[in-house]
Design a protein around this motif. Structure first.
Motif, short mmCIF file in Angstrom:
data_model
loop_
_atom_site.label_atom_id
_atom_site.label_comp_id
_atom_site.label_asym_id
_atom_site.label_seq_id
_atom_site.Cartn_x
_atom_site.Cartn_y
_atom_site.Cartn_z
N LEU A 25 6.35 8.19 -15.92
CA LEU A 25 7.09 7.20 -16.71
C LEU A 25 5.93 5.98 -16.86
O LEU A 25 5.27 5.72 -15.86
N ASP A 26 5.95 5.36 -18.05
CA ASP A 26 5.27 4.07 -17.98
C ASP A 26 5.65 3.28 -17.21
O ASP A 26 4.69 2.25 -16.50
N GLN A 27 6.86 3.02 -16.75
CA GLN A 27 7.40 2.18 -16.00
C GLN A 27 6.71 2.42 -14.33
O GLN A 27 6.24 1.14 -13.80
N HIS A 28 6.37 3.46 -14.05
CA HIS A 28 5.40 3.58 -12.74
C HIS A 28 4.27 3.09 -13.06
O HIS A 28 3.56 2.59 -11.72
N LEU A 29 3.64 3.09 -14.06
CA LEU A 29 2.36 2.60 -14.24
C LEU A 29 2.21 1.12 -14.14
O LEU A 29 1.43 0.60 -13.34
N TYR A 30 3.38 0.42 -14.45
CA TYR A 30 3.41 -1.10 -14.24
C TYR A 30 3.74 -1.40 -12.92
O TYR A 30 3.29 -2.18 -12.50
N TRP A 31 4.41 -0.27 -12.23
CA TRP A 31 4.54 -0.61 -10.59
C TRP A 31 3.30 -0.65 -9.92
O TRP A 31 2.78 -1.46 -9.30
N VAL A 32 2.44 0.57 -10.33
CA VAL A 32 1.18 0.49 -9.76
C VAL A 32 0.32 -0.57 -10.07
O VAL A 32 -0.35 -0.98 -9.09
N ILE A 39 1.02 -1.14 0.06
CA ILE A 39 -0.03 0.00 -0.01
C ILE A 39 0.95 1.12 -0.07
O ILE A 39 0.83 2.19 -0.70
N PRO A 40 1.77 1.33 0.87
CA PRO A 40 2.55 2.67 0.91
C PRO A 40 3.51 3.04 -0.19
O PRO A 40 3.86 3.73 -0.79
N LEU A 41 3.97 1.45 -0.89
CA LEU A 41 4.93 1.52 -2.02
C LEU A 41 3.98 1.89 -3.20
O LEU A 41 4.32 2.73 -4.10
N LEU A 42 2.65 1.65 -3.34
CA LEU A 42 1.79 2.03 -4.18
C LEU A 42 1.50 3.50 -4.36
O LEU A 42 1.70 4.32 -5.14
N ILE A 43 1.19 4.10 -3.23
CA ILE A 43 1.07 5.26 -2.96
C ILE A 43 2.36 6.42 -3.39
O ILE A 43 2.07 7.31 -3.78
N LEU A 44 3.70 6.00 -2.80
CA LEU A 44 4.85 6.38 -3.29
C LEU A 44 4.93 6.62 -4.81
O LEU A 44 5.61 7.51 -5.26
N THR A 45 4.57 5.34 -5.30
CA THR A 45 4.84 5.36 -6.99
C THR A 45 3.86 6.23 -7.69
O THR A 45 4.28 7.14 -8.49
#
Length: 708
Positions: free
Chosen positions: A125-132, A109-115
């Protein structure tokens, strides 16, 4: 009520489709169970390392972290110092928890919010959307089997820790209610990235992705579509035209892997189609117990290789199956000698029968000993007097050791056919060394350290080699008054050579390998007497406190039950379809049967032969249930003979191909692990063998049984 006739007609109509769907479903389940845990672990580690590296670098240079939080990616609603502390804490602690799979949902959850903050407040960046997308997966679905969450689940659920049970219920609800929606959203998002109405003139990769995108969106043939897209990405090279494209393709492969292994979810065309097919062609698992009561009854006596294969082969047949065995486990006999020589534990070579049929709805397992068969009334009789009726009977009762009329030798020379035999032999073997250590009489010590194995077939050869290796290497340095390497191991064979079923050249190689281990090979030697003092071999008295029997086998009394013809070893003579002459609904397989289906020669008593016979009998019974005739006679396909002598020494005979030495030893090991019915056992046996190979140590040298 479903009559047997209606069941057979319905099953005949649905058989082809049902079998195909069942095979596909089994393959997908195996792929999910086998591959998904590792894909999940790889994704978690990949995501964790990206955030871990960033967090550690900021900790190493805190001034730079403050500068970045102040000028590079300031958060308007947070003080720079607080933003830096919070960001580093999430990156370091969250990545650690994610990597270990501990409190994975809470860490994601916090990693998603940070992203999201990075994406919208700093750099898109598209990379961040894949992280999400991936963090969202872990919030909703949780970590896979290779995680501390899964390891601790059962223990935490029954603990008194606060909030554990409410969190568990919350997580289960997230997966149950949001999981299908999330899987749908994930499919739609990927499909939108690749959708292209016009495919002509595009590159191969673009054409494939454009073709599979509507399939992903609809959830139609989803797993195949995901696999096709992943193969197209791999075929075109994961490396894109630049670093960003390469990273994006890697994340696309991660997401496609999740879809391919976990499926499309309930909100998909696949789920709708599966439900409709289940209504058209009801699977056997959906039949009620009452429906199964009215279908033909197949009784399988014996849960050896042949019996297990026959029962498994009837999993889609319109019948109910009862498997009867006097023990509750299936035994992998080819490795039983390793239990006897302290290389493996009994649990490594035995699997509970009920576990093998846990997912087969039409099978009932019954613990009991069959003592007779009433062929006229079509009933088997158990030792407690119970009578069980049958429509079809499969006798897979195996064999026991034979002393050729000298059963009085058995107390002094135990055979090796059961777990109890193996543990008793292990006890005698290890106890001999212990008693020799405490013995002051040189002659008695020599008798204790002399081991005689009677019989030069595969079991005798493997047992002699294993005992010699144990004495030469496994017990090194553990005794003070004796040298175990000085133990005398004798292999007595009445025939002119060892391994008579192997080519003569491989027999000679086996004898040489045994002699290299220190085994005394006595061929053309007949055992004339066995007693507590040793054995009389061709007129020569050999003092020994430990004699093992591997010289012959006798089939179970199945022929006596049926009052039919049998050979000298007690095997039932069967016809071309493995049925007993005069009793077309009674079949015999494995060591119970005498079948001349090997180009006119008797089928050997090997595990592959029993499995082939069991599969054939299952097919013959299904054909009769469906009204099919003209089934071809059983033909045995010989897969070869294998025997191991010791460390890096084995012989392999495939007829057209013969092999000995280290390569044959590896081939022998792979083949035996493959034939183990339980995948978990394969892993445990492989680890045990690898450890013993590297260290010469055997971890199961326990003296059990006997008087306390």
């Amino acid at each position: 009520m479903l009559t047997a006739t209606v069941a057979a007609v319905r099953h005949r109509r649905a058989n082809v489709i049902a079998v195909f769907l069942k095979r596909v479903d089994e393959a997908l389940r195996v792929a999910e169970v086998t591959l998904y845990p590792f894909l999940d672990l790889v994704i978690r580690l990949w995501l964790a390392q990206a955030f871990w590296v960033s967090g550690v670098l900021k900790l190493a240079n805190w001034d730079t972290a403050l500068t970045l939080a102040t000028y590079e990616y300031p958060v308007p609603w947070l003080d720079p110092f607080k933003a830096a502390v919070l960001g580093v804490t999430i990156e370091v602690l969250g990545s650690m928890l994610l990597a270990f799979g501990l409190a994975t949902r809470l860490a994601a959850i916090p990693l998603l919010i940070l992203t999201l903050v990075i994406q919208f407040e700093y750099r898109a960046l598209d990379q961040h959307l894949y992280w999400v997308a991936l963090f969202g997966w872990y919030i909703v679905m949780g970590a896979g089997p290779i995680s501390l969450d899964r390891l601790l689940t059962s223990g935490l659920a029954s603990s008194a820790l606060p909030l554990v049970k409410p969190l568990g219920r919350l997580y289960a609800s997230l997966t149950r209610y949001l999981g299908p929606v999330y899987q749908l959203g994930l499919r739609l998002w990927l499909a939108s990235l690749w959708f292209a109405p016009v495919l002509i003139g595009r590159s191969f990769l673009e054409a494939v992705l454009g073709f599979v995108s509507p399939l992903l969106a609809l959830g139609l043939a989803t797993r195949l579509a995901a696999i096709g897209a992943a193969l197209a990405l791999l075929g075109s090279g994961v490396m894109g035209t630049d670093e960003i494209q390469t990273i994006n393709r890697l994340y696309q492969l991660f997401l496609l892997g999740l879809i391919a292994l976990r499926g499309s979810g309930p909100i998909s065309a696949d789920a709708i189609l599966q439900r409709q097919l289940a209504r058209w062609f009801p699977p056997l698992e959906s039949w009620s117990d009452a429906a199964l009561t009215d279908v033909p009854h197949v009784v399988v006596v014996g849960a050896g290789f042949g019996g297990i294969k026959a029962a498994h082969g009837l999993r889609l047949a319109a019948c109910r199956v009862t498997v009867i065995d006097k023990r509750n486990y299936h035994l992998f006999q080819p490795l039983l000698y390793q239990v006897a020589t302290a290389s493996l534990s009994p649990a490594d070579v035995a699997t509970p029968i009920r576990a093998l049929f846990r997912d087969q709805h039409n099978v009932r397992v019954l613990l009991g000993e069959v003592t007779d068969v009433d062929a006229t009334a079509r009933q088997v009789v158990l030792s407690d007097g119970t009578h069980i009726g049958y429509d079809y009977l499969v006798l897979a009762t195996g064999a026991r050791h034979s002393y050729f009329g000298r059963d009085d030798w058995e107390p002094y020379a135990p055979g090796l056919k059961r777990i109890d035999d193996a543990t008793a032999i292990r006890r005698r073997l290890l106890l001999a060394f212990e008693q020799a250590e405490n013995c002051a009489d040189p002659e008695e010590r020599q008798r204790l350290l002399t081991f005689i194995i009677v019989g030069g077939g595969p079991t005798g050869v493997e047992l002699a080699g294993a005992i010699a290796e144990l004495a030469q290497h496994g017990l090194t340095g553990e005794f003070r008054n004796i040298d175990p390497a000085q133990a005398r191991v004798l292999l007595v064979q009445s025939a002119p050579r060892l391994l008579p079923s192997f080519p003569e050249s491989l027999s000679e190689v086996s004898a040489q390998s045994l002699r290299a281990l220190g085994v005394e090979v006595l061929t053309k030697s007949r055992v004339e007497k066995v007693d507590a003092e040793g054995a009389l071999v061709s007129g020569q008295r050999i003092g020994s406190r430990t004699v093992f029997w591997a010289a012959g086998v006798m089939a179970s009394p199945a022929a006596q039950w049926l009052k039919t013809d049998a050979d000298s070893a007690g095997r039932l003579k069967v016809g071309p379809d493995l049925s007993v002459p005069g009793l077309p609904n009674v079949f015999a397989v494995g060591d119970t049967a005498l079948s001349e289906a090997w180009d006119g020669k008797p089928v050997p008593g090997l595990a592959p032969a029993a499995k082939q016979q069991g599969a054939y009998v299952a097919g013959a019974i299904k054909a009769r249930l469906e009204g099919r005739t003209g089934l071809p006679p059983f033909r045995y396909r010989h897969l070869g003979n294998l025997a191991t002598i010791g460390r890096q020494a084995a012989v392999v005979d495939f007829g057209w191909f013969k092999l000995s030495g280290a390569l044959a030893w590896w081939l022998w090991g792979v083949a035996h692990m493959f034939f183990l019915v339980d995948p978990r056992k394969r892993l445990s046996v492989a680890i045990e063998w690898f450890w013993a190979y590297l260290t010469y140590k055997r971890g199961t040298r326990l003296i059990t049984g006997g008087k306390e």
